[in-house]
Design a protein around this motif. Structure first.
Motif, PDB file in Angstrom:
ATOM      1  N   GLU A 102       0.832  -1.199   0.000  1.00 52.27           N
ATOM      2  CA  GLU A 102       0.000   0.000   0.000  1.00 52.27           C
ATOM      3  C   GLU A 102       0.869   1.252   0.000  1.00 52.27           C
ATOM      4  O   GLU A 102       0.551   2.251  -0.636  1.00 52.27           O
ATOM      5  CB  GLU A 102      -0.918  -0.005   1.216  1.00 52.27           C
ATOM      6  CG  GLU A 102      -1.883   1.179   1.250  1.00 52.27           C
ATOM      7  CD  GLU A 102      -2.826   1.102   2.434  1.00 52.27           C
ATOM      8  OE1 GLU A 102      -3.580   2.065   2.628  1.00 52.27           O
ATOM      9  OE2 GLU A 102      -2.811   0.095   3.148  1.00 52.27           O
ATOM     10  N   ASN A 105       2.153   2.015  -3.518  1.00 55.06           N
ATOM     11  CA  ASN A 105       1.136   2.129  -4.556  1.00 55.06           C
ATOM     12  C   ASN A 105       1.084   3.569  -5.073  1.00 55.06           C
ATOM     13  O   ASN A 105       0.933   4.511  -4.296  1.00 55.06           O
ATOM     14  CB  ASN A 105      -0.227   1.722  -4.010  1.00 55.06           C
ATOM     15  CG  ASN A 105      -1.299   1.735  -5.080  1.00 55.06           C
ATOM     16  OD1 ASN A 105      -1.037   1.373  -6.227  1.00 55.06           O
ATOM     17  ND2 ASN A 105      -2.492   2.150  -4.711  1.00 55.06           N
ATOM     18  N   LYS A 107      -0.608   6.594  -6.666  1.00 54.59           N
ATOM     19  CA  LYS A 107      -1.975   7.082  -6.830  1.00 54.59           C
ATOM     20  C   LYS A 107      -2.034   8.350  -7.656  1.00 54.59           C
ATOM     21  O   LYS A 107      -3.053   9.034  -7.668  1.00 54.59           O
ATOM     22  CB  LYS A 107      -2.605   7.305  -5.453  1.00 54.59           C
ATOM     23  CG  LYS A 107      -2.693   6.027  -4.612  1.00 54.59           C
ATOM     24  CD  LYS A 107      -3.327   6.285  -3.261  1.00 54.59           C
ATOM     25  CE  LYS A 107      -3.404   4.987  -2.445  1.00 54.59           C
ATOM     26  NZ  LYS A 107      -4.004   5.198  -1.103  1.00 54.59           N
ATOM     27  N   GLN A 141      -0.072   4.193 -13.151  1.00 49.12           N
ATOM     28  CA  GLN A 141       0.031   2.804 -12.724  1.00 49.12           C
ATOM     29  C   GLN A 141      -1.227   2.064 -13.166  1.00 49.12           C
ATOM     30  O   GLN A 141      -2.336   2.401 -12.756  1.00 49.12           O
ATOM     31  CB  GLN A 141       0.182   2.724 -11.204  1.00 49.12           C
ATOM     32  CG  GLN A 141       0.369   1.310 -10.681  1.00 49.12           C
ATOM     33  CD  GLN A 141       0.766   1.278  -9.216  1.00 49.12           C
ATOM     34  OE1 GLN A 141       1.881   1.611  -8.860  1.00 49.12           O
ATOM     35  NE2 GLN A 141      -0.160   0.887  -8.349  1.00 49.12           N
ATOM     36  N   GLY A 144      -1.125  -2.509 -11.485  1.00 48.49           N
ATOM     37  CA  GLY A 144      -0.007  -2.618 -10.568  1.00 48.49           C
ATOM     38  C   GLY A 144       1.340  -2.259 -11.144  1.00 48.49           C
ATOM     39  O   GLY A 144       2.358  -2.384 -10.455  1.00 48.49           O
TER      40      GLY A 144
END
Length: 448
Positions: A102, A105, A107, A141, A144
């Protein structure tokens, strides 16, 4: 203590550090984690390996007495200290891995526009008579993986609730050669610009995009009159609203529509005129920016030069780390019959309504990222989860590692010779997937 933009601009000029991969400090940190026998929640920094796979490989290295790092042997007696639970999956380890995933990741997404001028194109198609070319990349992204999610010709920008596209058009009339820009809603392709053709004169017109935001564009305009024994040439810069770009006639006519533009006063308010007057006075008297305000609005016209103190002729151009406002000072060369300009900084930062997000970051991983490359520019996302280091050859896209202290190279995008940044628009959260969909539609799939 936060660091201002000047600090970061200075650091953009620093030489990059040599070497990549594991640093000595990173090696020591990994060894310290191994030696702490009661610590089972490790943060592995292997960017190319899966988390569980990294734990298994490390265990094999330790138990086999092999070297974990080049030139760094791990003491054999440490292997005996590892209990089976240290390499087995536990609820705590699974939760830690989920948190790590997380943390890294991404965003944020970036819609980036690039311009390549005809003179810098080394291919057979880069003829001197052609116009500048443009392309847009959507970096995001997807599934993934950070990637170029969409790309295509022209410059795509968000405008209100829609996307608009800017393209260069090449048109030849009986007397004129025109290379001009058009802007239109991306779902409705159009060539809407009035051609003002005067058969009594022969003109070569070239327009070049300097900046495209979500409301405003900056354009450099060059006209050459081919009548007479010598060409007459005039160059200017303008800032226009996106919709005004297609309203203006080409070549420029005497109509108001042909001269529509945005002044510095419209962007900065009433105080802009006082600053412009001071700049004009100081330039004409050679006093830099330390002179006093003159009693009246001066327009110096000495030695074939003059300073625009009206606020009409100005540009938005890219400097390392930020977009800047630049005021045009005109000059005239009688022998060649050329009217040109030089740009000088306007001493106030552009407001957010012009450039949207255009800020650097003092995060340690961002500094680490720019030290990896021979960089000439840097873009950082609003969420500080993505940094794009721009070099002469590529876009190097970095993300923070799990410690948020060092960076990881996630993507490299080659640049064509001479390609320059003209637009950078950020999307975050749920907007990223929407932008990817729209970018694929308008850049790759055509129009409705």
């Amino acid at each position: 203590m936060s660091r201002n933009d000047s600090d970061w601009e200075k650091e953009l000029g620093d030489k990059p550090r040599s070497g990549k991969g594991f640093s000595d400090d990173l090696r020591r940190r990994i060894e310290d984690q191994v030696e702490q026998r009661d610590r089972r929640r490790r943060r592995w920094l292997w960017p190319a390996a899966g988390l569980c796979g990294a734990a298994g490989v490390c265990a094999l290295y330790l138990l086999g007495g092999l070297s974990l790092l080049p030139g760094q042997g791990v003491q054999a007696d440490l292997a005996a200290d590892l209990s089976p639970s240290a390499v087995q999956s536990t609820p705590e380890a699974t939760a830690a891995q989920a948190r790590l995933l997380e943390e890294i990741n991404v965003k944020s997404g970036l819609l980036i526009g690039l311009r390549q001028d005809a003179g810098t194109d080394t291919s057979a198609n880069g003829a001197s008579g052609s116009s500048s070319s443009y392309r847009t990349l959507m970096l995001a992204q997807v599934d993934g993986q950070l990637q170029v999610a969409a790309q295509g010709d022209g410059v795509l920008v968000p405008y209100g609730q829609k996307f608009w596209k800017i393209e260069s058009k090449d048109v030849a009339t009986e007397s004129d050669e025109l290379h001009y820009l058009v802007a239109y809603p991306a779902d409705k392709k159009t060539d809407a610009r009035q051609i003002y053709d005067n058969p009594e004169e022969s003109i070569v017109l070239r327009e070049k995009l300097l900046f495209a935001g979500n409301q405003y564009v900056s354009v450099e305009e060059n006209e050459i009159w081919r009548d007479g024994s010598l060409p007459a040439e005039e160059s200017k810069v303008w800032v226009r609203k996106l919709s005004q770009l297609s309203d203006a006639a080409v070549p420029r006519s005497a109509s108001a529509a042909g001269l529509a533009h945005v002044t510095l006063q419209e962007i900065y308010g009433e105080g802009a005129q006082q600053i412009l007057t001071t700049l004009a006075y100081n330039r004409s008297n050679g006093t830099g920016q330390s002179g006093r305000y003159p009693a009246e609005n001066m327009l110096a016209q000495e030695s074939g030069t003059w300073t625009y103190s009206t606020g009409d002729n100005w540009a938005i151009v890219r400097k390392p780390g930020k977009w800047t406002a630049q005021v045009a000072e005109g000059y005239y060369e009688p022998e060649s019959r050329v009217i040109g300009f030089k740009l000088y900084p306007y001493p106030v930062r552009l407001p957010e309504l012009v450039t949207s997000h255009d800020k650097l970051s003092d995060a340690p991983w961002v500094r680490d990222a720019q030290l990896q490359e021979q960089r000439k520019d840097l873009l950082v996302s609003p969420l500080e989860d993505l940094a794009v280091v721009i070099t002469d050859q590529k876009l190097a896209v970095y993300t923070p590692d799990s410690s948020a202290i060092e960076s990881k190279l996630a993507l490299e995008v080659p640049l064509a010779p001479g390609e320059a940044l003209v637009s950078a628009q950020w999307a975050t959260g749920s907007y990223v997937s929407d932008w990817v969909t729209k970018a694929r539609k308008y850049l790759q799939s055509g129009y409705e």
